[in-house]
Design a protein around this motif. Structure first.
Motif, PDB file in Angstrom:
ATOM      1  N   GLY A  40       0.834  -1.201   0.000  1.00 30.36           N
ATOM      2  CA  GLY A  40       0.000   0.000   0.000  1.00 30.36           C
ATOM      3  C   GLY A  40       0.867   1.249   0.000  1.00 30.36           C
ATOM      4  N   ARG A  41       0.510   2.200  -0.844  1.00 32.40           N
ATOM      5  CA  ARG A  41       1.309   3.426  -0.943  1.00 32.40           C
ATOM      6  C   ARG A  41       0.715   4.510  -0.049  1.00 32.40           C
ATOM      7  N   GLY A  42       1.584   5.151   0.734  1.00 34.72           N
ATOM      8  CA  GLY A  42       1.166   6.307   1.518  1.00 34.72           C
ATOM      9  C   GLY A  42       1.718   7.573   0.902  1.00 34.72           C
ATOM     10  N   ARG A  43       1.469   8.690   1.544  1.00 38.46           N
ATOM     11  CA  ARG A  43       1.991   9.960   1.042  1.00 38.46           C
ATOM     12  C   ARG A  43       3.496  10.028   1.241  1.00 38.46           C
ATOM     13  N   ARG A  44       4.137  10.836   0.438  1.00 40.45           N
ATOM     14  CA  ARG A  44       5.584  11.095   0.502  1.00 40.45           C
ATOM     15  C   ARG A  44       6.395   9.807   0.546  1.00 40.45           C
ATOM     16  N   GLY A  45       5.996   8.827  -0.270  1.00 41.22           N
ATOM     17  CA  GLY A  45       6.769   7.599  -0.414  1.00 41.22           C
ATOM     18  C   GLY A  45       6.666   6.649   0.767  1.00 41.22           C
ATOM     19  N   SER A  46       5.781   6.941   1.742  1.00 41.98           N
ATOM     20  CA  SER A  46       5.673   6.029   2.891  1.00 41.98           C
ATOM     21  C   SER A  46       4.817   4.814   2.505  1.00 41.98           C
ATOM     22  N   GLU A  47       4.820   3.818   3.395  1.00 40.04           N
ATOM     23  CA  GLU A  47       3.984   2.635   3.146  1.00 40.04           C
ATOM     24  C   GLU A  47       2.675   2.792   3.882  1.00 40.04           C
ATOM     25  N   TRP A  48       1.622   2.212   3.346  1.00 40.45           N
ATOM     26  CA  TRP A  48       0.334   2.259   4.038  1.00 40.45           C
ATOM     27  C   TRP A  48      -0.050   0.846   4.463  1.00 40.45           C
ATOM     28  N   HIS A  49      -0.183   0.661   5.771  1.00 36.79           N
ATOM     29  CA  HIS A  49      -0.532  -0.673   6.287  1.00 36.79           C
ATOM     30  C   HIS A  49      -2.035  -0.767   6.489  1.00 36.79           C
TER      31      HIS A  49
ATOM     32  N   GLY B  28      -7.828   7.347   8.689  1.00 37.85           N
ATOM     33  CA  GLY B  28      -7.633   7.064   7.276  1.00 37.85           C
ATOM     34  C   GLY B  28      -6.746   8.091   6.607  1.00 37.85           C
ATOM     35  N   GLY B  29      -6.353   7.749   5.375  1.00 41.33           N
ATOM     36  CA  GLY B  29      -5.501   8.638   4.608  1.00 41.33           C
ATOM     37  C   GLY B  29      -5.912   8.627   3.144  1.00 41.33           C
ATOM     38  N   ILE B  30      -5.439   9.647   2.444  1.00 38.96           N
ATOM     39  CA  ILE B  30      -5.815   9.855   1.041  1.00 38.96           C
ATOM     40  C   ILE B  30      -4.548  10.071   0.231  1.00 38.96           C
ATOM     41  N   LEU B  31      -4.440   9.382  -0.874  1.00 40.17           N
ATOM     42  CA  LEU B  31      -3.288   9.577  -1.761  1.00 40.17           C
ATOM     43  C   LEU B  31      -3.803   9.905  -3.154  1.00 40.17           C
ATOM     44  N   ILE B  32      -3.586  11.152  -3.566  1.00 36.23           N
ATOM     45  CA  ILE B  32      -4.040  11.576  -4.899  1.00 36.23           C
ATOM     46  C   ILE B  32      -2.861  11.489  -5.865  1.00 36.23           C
ATOM     47  N   GLU B  33      -3.054  10.791  -6.958  1.00 43.67           N
ATOM     48  CA  GLU B  33      -2.037  10.740  -8.021  1.00 43.67           C
ATOM     49  C   GLU B  33      -2.710  11.230  -9.308  1.00 43.67           C
TER      50      GLU B  33
ATOM     51  N   VAL C 136      -7.178  11.297 -12.711  1.00 40.24           N
ATOM     52  CA  VAL C 136      -6.924  11.247 -11.273  1.00 40.24           C
ATOM     53  C   VAL C 136      -7.125   9.820 -10.773  1.00 40.24           C
ATOM     54  N   VAL C 137      -6.190   9.360  -9.943  1.00 35.33           N
ATOM     55  CA  VAL C 137      -6.410   8.150  -9.152  1.00 35.33           C
ATOM     56  C   VAL C 137      -6.405   8.611  -7.697  1.00 35.33           C
ATOM     57  N   ALA C 138      -7.585   8.546  -7.090  1.00 31.95           N
ATOM     58  CA  ALA C 138      -7.726   8.984  -5.694  1.00 31.95           C
ATOM     59  C   ALA C 138      -7.798   7.741  -4.826  1.00 31.95           C
ATOM     60  N   GLY C 139      -6.728   7.468  -4.092  1.00 35.48           N
ATOM     61  CA  GLY C 139      -6.666   6.267  -3.244  1.00 35.48           C
ATOM     62  C   GLY C 139      -7.044   6.622  -1.816  1.00 35.48           C
ATOM     63  N   ILE C 140      -7.934   5.828  -1.251  1.00 37.68           N
ATOM     64  CA  ILE C 140      -8.396   6.097   0.115  1.00 37.68           C
ATOM     65  C   ILE C 140      -8.262   4.818   0.946  1.00 37.68           C
ATOM     66  N   GLY C 141      -7.652   4.939   2.095  1.00 35.82           N
ATOM     67  CA  GLY C 141      -7.536   3.807   3.022  1.00 35.82           C
ATOM     68  C   GLY C 141      -8.161   4.203   4.344  1.00 35.82           C
ATOM     69  N   LEU C 142      -9.079   3.361   4.839  1.00 33.30           N
ATOM     70  CA  LEU C 142      -9.787   3.677   6.087  1.00 33.30           C
ATOM     71  C   LEU C 142      -9.708   2.504   7.050  1.00 33.30           C
TER      72      LEU C 142
END
Ligand code: BTN
Length: 250
Positions: free
Chosen positions: A53-62, A123-128, A138-144
């Motif tokens: 899972g991709r987080g913001r600023r190159g972090s990982e999203w668990h 949760g977090g949001i990753l917009i690419e 737009v790919v809007a990724g949302i993890g909750l």
């Protein structure tokens, strides 16, 4: 996972094409593959588990298998580049409205992309984005964090994160929640001018003193909401400053 989702979906186009994966590397990565294949506008990618899972600023999203709600929304939008920051805010207000209406659960937002409950991250949001013709794909990724229990949150997350289940004691039907979020997502895409006032209302730190991190600079100041382009307004030492990026500690 998908039948209940389709039964609950009330949108015109968002989520009408759904790609569901029991496991994938990242729903954002899967979404870009679908874009390359020429998928429908409004396609949604949903997964029960992500391996990278991709987080913001190159972090990982668990996320936790079967407990998190992890998805990406694909759409085309004609918007000036200086307004692209609005898309994260739009995603945030859609989640807040979806959770309020579907679950009566009061989520809040933290600048720029975090979804929080009483100061803890839910949760977090990753917009690419990529340029396409006059606008952007737009790919809007949302993890909750939805049905996670305390023991599912690892390490530092035990103190900084929480889930809707931990806070409400109620198990959530993720499919119904997703359908509700997509309803608002489509609504705000058609009513962009409503995003900022809604975001300011849902903001967890509106008019509060915050530590604002912008690059290497840390500014102690009062957060006065967001401008019409989606930039943060911080008042520090009697001066208002506008920031397009950065993060906040509250
Ligand atoms: C953040 O760092 O706060 C943003 C996290 C975004 C995670 C979501 S989960 C679904 C989508 N797929 C990804 O790989 N990332 C986003």
């Amino acid at each position: 996972m998908t039948k209940l989702f389709r039964d609950k979906l009330t949108t015109k186009y968002l989520g009408r094409t759904l790609h569901y994966f029991p496991v994938t590397e990242s729903t954002n990565a899967a979404a870009w593959n679908l874009v390359a294949e020429g998928c429908e506008n409004g396609t949604v990618v949903l997964a029960d588990h992500q391996l990278k899972g991709r987080g913001r600023r190159g972090s990982e999203w668990h996320s936790t298998r079967d407990y998190s709600l992890i998805f990406s929304v694909i759409y085309h939008i004609d918007i000036p580049p200086e307004k692209l920051g609005l898309l994260a805010l739009l995603s945030g207000v859609s989640v807040v409205d979806g959770a309020r209406v579907n679950l009566s659960f009061p989520l809040q937002l933290k600048w720029p992309n975090d979804i929080v409950f009483q100061g803890k991250k839910v949760g977090g949001i990753l917009i690419e984005t990529r340029r396409k013709n006059d606008g952007f794909i737009v790919v809007a990724g949302i993890g909750l964090n939805v049905n996670e229990r305390n023991e599912d949150l690892m390490g530092e997350l035990k103190h900084t994160a929480t889930s809707i289940y931990i806070e409400s004691g109620k198990r959530v039907r993720r499919e119904a929640l997703l359908a509700s979020i997509l309803f608002y997502y489509e609504y705000y895409l058609e009513n962009l001018h409503e995003v900022i006032p809604q975001w300011n209302t849902a903001c967890a730190h509106y008019d509060q003193v915050t530590s604002f991190h912008s690059g290497k600079e840390v500014i102690e100041g009062t957060f006065h909401g967001v401008t019409e382009n989606g930039y943060a307004v911080i008042e520090s030492m009697g001066k208002k400053r506008i920031f397009s990026g950065g993060g906040i500690e509250i």
